[in-house]
Design an enzyme around this catalytic site. Structure first.
Site, PDB file in Angstrom:
ATOM      1  CG  HIS A  46      -1.729  -1.173   1.459  1.00  0.00           C
ATOM      2  ND1 HIS A  46      -2.839  -1.472   0.696  1.00  0.00           N
ATOM      3  CD2 HIS A  46      -1.629  -2.177   2.363  1.00  0.00           C
ATOM      4  CE1 HIS A  46      -3.386  -2.603   1.135  1.00  0.00           C
ATOM      5  NE2 HIS A  46      -2.674  -3.047   2.137  1.00  0.00           N
TER       6      HIS A  46
HETATM    7  O1  RIB Z   1      -5.218  -0.188   4.818  1.00  0.00           O
HETATM    8  C1  RIB Z   1      -3.834  -0.172   4.560  1.00  0.00           C
HETATM    9  C2  RIB Z   1      -3.168   0.872   5.376  1.00  0.00           C
HETATM   10  O2  RIB Z   1      -3.367   0.588   6.762  1.00  0.00           O
HETATM   11  C3  RIB Z   1      -1.634   0.891   5.171  1.00  0.00           C
HETATM   12  O3  RIB Z   1      -1.163   2.199   5.344  1.00  0.00           O
HETATM   13  C4  RIB Z   1      -1.157   0.019   6.280  1.00  0.00           C
HETATM   14  O4  RIB Z   1       0.179   0.350   6.696  1.00  0.00           O
HETATM   15  C5  RIB Z   1      -2.126   0.364   7.387  1.00  0.00           C
HETATM   16  O5  RIB Z   1      -1.686   1.576   8.003  1.00  0.00           O
END
Ligand code: RIB
Ligand code: CA
Length: 312
Positions: free
Chosen positions: A242
């Site tokens: 992500h």
């Molecule tokens: O949903 C994904 C996000 O939530 C990413 O930033 C992961 O590190 C968590 O913080």
């Protein structure tokens, strides 16, 4: 043109890879500081993890700050089930030796934006938006001085990963997200719609392992640990990286495609709390406020990531 950025983060294995990518890209990115926020794990751990990551990259000169330890209104929800007890489970890591700055992360954000030339600093939130919202509320004068906020958060077509309707970063602090999305600051959003297309497939993890560097080995072990949650839940062929999408966008915006649309945050309903309601089809006349990304050139993204991580 080098971008001056502040990374606001809740490490988290994917936050770690994002921070490493930024530190490995000095031609394009000047990291002014890293502010930790409570999210994946509580603040004492996220601020510790941020320092561990800077030391792993050999960048102990980067100032690391602790920010807010809880959302604006709601009780903190964490994600140890994804990131493990420490938030950086996978490899064994030494305790950090670089100091934590005394200044509060929110004050660092405000002070930096007031000091640097207006429009020259980009904020890169990778976790819940508590620090950013607190800074905007405490010092409204900084809003027009922010060049851009490029954040990982939200979901529309992909819907939720922590509830059926909401993505984790927005869900943890929906009130903060509402403040940021209504701030009028130029906003670029990397939602799950996009990050779920940047999967660490087995051969991509092998690329990190075969790099022959300590950092490459750490990234491989982090993704091995981190991906088991997504593979189980989504049956996907790897974990979505992500947060590195935020940093990759600063280096190679051409790898990403999205739409400038209206995005509003659900803050009332328990059922859909934290949902990013994106008017992707333009069915309302609500003013557009965010570039909501939907597509990424995944192989281009991984090529960039591996080439840069190999530098550390
Ligand atoms: O949903 C994904 C996000 O939530 C990413 O930033 C992961 O590190 C968590 O913080
Ligand atoms: Ca994160």
């Amino acid at each position: 043109m080098r971008r001056k950025i502040i990374i606001d983060t809740d490490p988290g294995q994917d936050d770690a890879v994002a921070i490493l990518l930024a530190l490995a890209s000095p031609e394009e990115i000047d990291v002014l500081g890293i502010t930790a926020v409570a999210g994946n794990v509580p603040l004492p751990l996220t601020q510790r993890n941020a320092r561990i990551i800077c030391e792993l990259a050999g960048h102990t000169h980067i100032p690391v700050f602790a920010g807010c330890d809880a959302p604006l209104e709601r009780r903190l929800v964490t994600a140890e089930h994804v990131h493990g007890k420490t938030g950086l489970d996978g490899p064994q890591l030494p305790d950090p030796t670089m100091p934590l700055q005394d200044q509060h992360g929110v004050d660092f954000i405000i002070e930096t934006l007031r000091r640097e030339p207006s429009g020259s600093v980009t904020l890169c939130p990778l976790g819940p938006l508590t620090n950013i919202a607190t800074a905007l509320t405490r010092a409204p004068d900084i809003a027009p001085r922010i060049q851009e906020i490029v954040l990982m958060g939200g979901a529309y077509f992909e819907v939720g990963n922590i509830t059926p309707a909401a993505e984790f970063n927005i869900y943890v602090d929906p009130q903060a997200a509402e403040i940021v999305f209504k701030s009028g600051v130029p906003l670029t959003v990397m939602p799950l719609d996009l990050t779920h297309k940047a999967l660490t497939t087995a051969e991509r993890v092998e690329t990190f392992r075969k790099m022959g560097t300590h950092v490459g080995q750490m990234v491989a072990e982090w993704t091995d640990f981190f991906e088991r949650f997504d593979k189980e839940k989504y049956g996907s062929e790897g974990a979505p990286l992500h947060d590195p999408c935020v940093i990759a966008y600063l280096i190679r915006p051409d790898l990403f495609k999205g739409r400038f649309v209206n995005v509003e945050i659900e803050t009332q309903s328990e059922l859909t709390l934290g949902m990013t309601v994106a008017d992707w089809w333009g069915v309302t006349n609500r003013p557009a406020n965010a570039t909501f990304m939907g597509d990424v050139d995944a192989s281009g993204f991984f090529q960039l990531l591996t080439e840069r991580i190999a530098r550390l």
